[in-house]
Motif scaffolding. Structure first.
Motif, mmCIF file in Angstrom:
data_model
loop_
_atom_site.group_PDB
_atom_site.id
_atom_site.type_symbol
_atom_site.label_atom_id
_atom_site.label_comp_id
_atom_site.label_asym_id
_atom_site.label_seq_id
_atom_site.Cartn_x
_atom_site.Cartn_y
_atom_site.Cartn_z
ATOM 1 N N ASP A 1 0.910 -1.078 -0.115
ATOM 2 C CA ASP A 1 -0.130 -0.056 -0.022
ATOM 3 C C ASP A 1 0.856 1.275 -0.020
ATOM 4 O OD1 ASP A 1 -2.277 -1.347 -0.018
ATOM 5 O OD2 ASP A 1 -2.499 -1.307 2.290
ATOM 6 N N PHE A 2 1.990 1.380 0.792
ATOM 7 C CA PHE A 2 2.741 2.425 0.637
ATOM 8 C C PHE A 2 3.357 2.663 -0.543
ATOM 9 C CE2 PHE A 2 7.122 4.221 1.320
ATOM 10 C CZ PHE A 2 6.764 5.321 2.296
ATOM 11 N N TRP A 3 3.942 1.508 -1.341
ATOM 12 C CA TRP A 3 4.617 1.821 -2.464
ATOM 13 C C TRP A 3 3.636 2.240 -3.601
ATOM 14 C CZ3 TRP A 3 9.452 3.404 -2.572
ATOM 15 C CH2 TRP A 3 10.156 2.760 -1.654
ATOM 16 N N TRP A 4 2.463 1.598 -3.596
ATOM 17 C CA TRP A 4 1.415 1.789 -4.320
ATOM 18 C C TRP A 4 1.081 3.356 -4.399
ATOM 19 C CZ3 TRP A 4 -0.803 -0.946 -8.152
ATOM 20 C CH2 TRP A 4 -2.099 -0.619 -8.741
ATOM 21 N N LYS A 5 0.822 3.906 -3.336
ATOM 22 C CA LYS A 5 0.373 5.248 -2.995
ATOM 23 C C LYS A 5 1.581 6.200 -3.658
ATOM 24 C CE LYS A 5 -1.631 6.800 0.591
ATOM 25 N NZ LYS A 5 -2.671 7.001 1.707
ATOM 26 N N THR A 6 2.834 5.728 -4.007
ATOM 27 C CA THR A 6 3.968 6.711 -4.410
ATOM 28 C C THR A 6 3.703 6.378 -6.074
ATOM 29 O OG1 THR A 6 5.555 4.940 -4.083
ATOM 30 C CG2 THR A 6 5.412 6.539 -2.558
ATOM 31 N N ALA A 7 3.442 5.098 -6.341
ATOM 32 C CA ALA A 7 3.420 4.806 -7.745
ATOM 33 C C ALA A 7 2.444 5.158 -8.580
ATOM 34 C CB ALA A 7 3.957 3.447 -8.055
ATOM 35 N N PHE A 8 1.136 4.687 -8.079
ATOM 36 C CA PHE A 8 0.037 4.749 -8.906
ATOM 37 C C PHE A 8 -0.198 6.459 -9.438
ATOM 38 C CE2 PHE A 8 -4.652 5.129 -9.583
ATOM 39 C CZ PHE A 8 -4.660 3.985 -10.524
ATOM 40 N N PRO A 9 0.054 7.467 -8.732
ATOM 41 C CA PRO A 9 -0.148 8.728 -9.034
ATOM 42 C C PRO A 9 0.655 9.036 -10.270
ATOM 43 C CG PRO A 9 -0.033 8.744 -6.878
ATOM 44 C CD PRO A 9 0.500 7.524 -7.235
ATOM 45 N N CYS A 10 1.881 8.249 -10.615
ATOM 46 C CA CYS A 10 2.648 8.639 -11.577
ATOM 47 C C CYS A 10 2.145 7.830 -13.072
ATOM 48 C CB CYS A 10 4.049 8.239 -11.622
ATOM 49 S SG CYS A 10 4.792 8.930 -10.146
ATOM 50 N N ALA A 11 1.229 6.971 -13.000
ATOM 51 C CA ALA A 11 0.523 6.504 -13.965
ATOM 52 C C ALA A 11 0.131 7.203 -15.128
ATOM 53 C CB ALA A 11 -0.460 5.259 -13.745
ATOM 54 N N SER A 12 -0.512 8.201 -14.927
ATOM 55 C CA SER A 12 -1.189 9.064 -15.962
ATOM 56 C C SER A 12 -0.007 9.805 -16.662
ATOM 57 C CB SER A 12 -2.207 10.016 -15.283
ATOM 58 O OG SER A 12 -1.608 10.866 -14.346
ATOM 59 N N LEU A 13 1.077 10.204 -16.073
ATOM 60 C CA LEU A 13 2.168 10.949 -16.542
ATOM 61 C C LEU A 13 2.884 9.784 -17.676
ATOM 62 C CD1 LEU A 13 4.222 13.412 -17.070
ATOM 63 C CD2 LEU A 13 5.359 11.952 -15.027
ATOM 64 N N PHE A 14 2.983 8.519 -17.059
ATOM 65 C CA PHE A 14 3.821 7.602 -18.150
ATOM 66 C C PHE A 14 2.897 7.170 -19.197
ATOM 67 C CE2 PHE A 14 6.228 6.595 -14.062
ATOM 68 C CZ PHE A 14 7.162 7.396 -14.340
ATOM 69 N N LEU A 15 1.715 7.059 -18.952
ATOM 70 C CA LEU A 15 0.815 6.757 -20.102
ATOM 71 C C LEU A 15 0.651 7.844 -21.007
ATOM 72 C CD1 LEU A 15 -2.006 4.705 -18.168
ATOM 73 C CD2 LEU A 15 -0.439 3.840 -19.803
ATOM 74 N N MET A 16 0.659 9.138 -20.500
ATOM 75 C CA MET A 16 0.600 10.197 -21.428
ATOM 76 C C MET A 16 2.020 10.477 -22.372
ATOM 77 S SD MET A 16 0.699 14.200 -20.691
ATOM 78 C CE MET A 16 2.276 13.980 -20.182
ATOM 79 N N LEU A 17 3.368 10.251 -21.646
ATOM 80 C CA LEU A 17 4.362 9.949 -22.374
ATOM 81 C C LEU A 17 4.514 8.686 -23.473
ATOM 82 C CD1 LEU A 17 6.937 10.470 -19.418
ATOM 83 C CD2 LEU A 17 6.524 12.065 -21.416
ATOM 84 N N LEU A 18 4.083 7.735 -23.106
ATOM 85 C CA LEU A 18 3.534 6.419 -24.099
ATOM 86 C C LEU A 18 2.594 6.947 -25.388
ATOM 87 C CD1 LEU A 18 4.089 3.590 -24.755
ATOM 88 C CD2 LEU A 18 2.078 3.069 -23.313
ATOM 89 N N GLY A 19 1.417 7.442 -24.931
ATOM 90 C CA GLY A 19 0.536 7.953 -26.006
ATOM 91 C C GLY A 19 0.839 8.861 -26.882
ATOM 92 N N GLY A 20 1.890 9.892 -26.533
ATOM 93 C CA GLY A 20 2.279 11.115 -27.452
ATOM 94 C C GLY A 20 2.811 10.598 -28.805
ATOM 95 N N PRO A 21 3.790 9.554 -28.841
ATOM 96 C CA PRO A 21 4.294 9.324 -29.747
ATOM 97 C C PRO A 21 3.390 8.354 -30.741
ATOM 98 C CG PRO A 21 5.578 8.588 -28.259
ATOM 99 C CD PRO A 21 4.588 9.413 -27.720
ATOM 100 N N LEU A 22 2.723 7.452 -30.020
ATOM 101 C CA LEU A 22 1.783 6.814 -30.867
ATOM 102 C C LEU A 22 0.587 7.489 -31.494
ATOM 103 C CD1 LEU A 22 1.203 3.972 -28.400
ATOM 104 C CD2 LEU A 22 2.412 3.853 -30.409
#
Length: 153
Positions: free
Chosen positions: A66-87
């Motif tokens: 739960d601790f690490w999830w609370k740090t990693a999950f908010p970054c998901a939208s940023l990383f997905l945005m970086l992935l979707g841009g070039p596609l």
């Protein structure tokens, strides 16, 4: 109207009121000794709670997840945005449409990987920091690769 009933369910006594004031105590008392769920605690409080549970010898793998999830999950939208841009940028006639379709497919695969890694982290198969950050790391590496590839063409 207030009435009482017999054991058979038939009414026994009726009392009719034109007005009845019934005193209700609607004040809330204090609730003590309630530990909030891990997902509701801020990170510093959760960290302290985990350390207290470790000191007591309690299993804390799920709490660490739960601790690490609370740090990693908010970054998901940023990383997905970086992935979707070039596609989405794509090239050619079907490039943008194909890129958007691939983005949706990859986002679905990402969330499946996220759920899988979270399960592995909670049951102790993977260390919680790795389980929480592995999907983001994979998406970030793929996003960097796609961005470089798109910049070359």
């Amino acid at each position: 109207t207030m009435y009482t009933t017999r054991d058979t369910g038939q009414p026994e006594h009726f009392i009719h009121f034109s007005k009845w004031r019934y005193p209700l105590d609607l004040s809330m008392g204090t609730i003590s000794d309630v530990t909030p769920r891990a997902s509701d605690q801020p990170l510093p409080d959760l960290y302290r709670h985990i350390r207290e549970q470790e000191a007591k010898g309690m299993p804390v793998t799920g709490l660490w997840m739960d601790f690490w999830w609370k740090t990693a999950f908010p970054c998901a939208s940023l990383f997905l945005m970086l992935l979707g841009g070039p596609l989405a940028a794509g090239s050619g006639r079907s490039g943008a449409g194909l890129g958007i379709g691939l983005s949706i497919l990859l986002m679905f695969a990402y969330y499946m990987l996220l759920a899988l890694c979270k399960g592995f982290g909670e049951n102790g198969t993977m260390p919680p920091p790795v389980a929480a950050w592995l999907p983001n790391t994979i998406v970030l590496v793929v996003a960097i690769w796609l961005t470089r590839r798109a910049a070359r063409s």
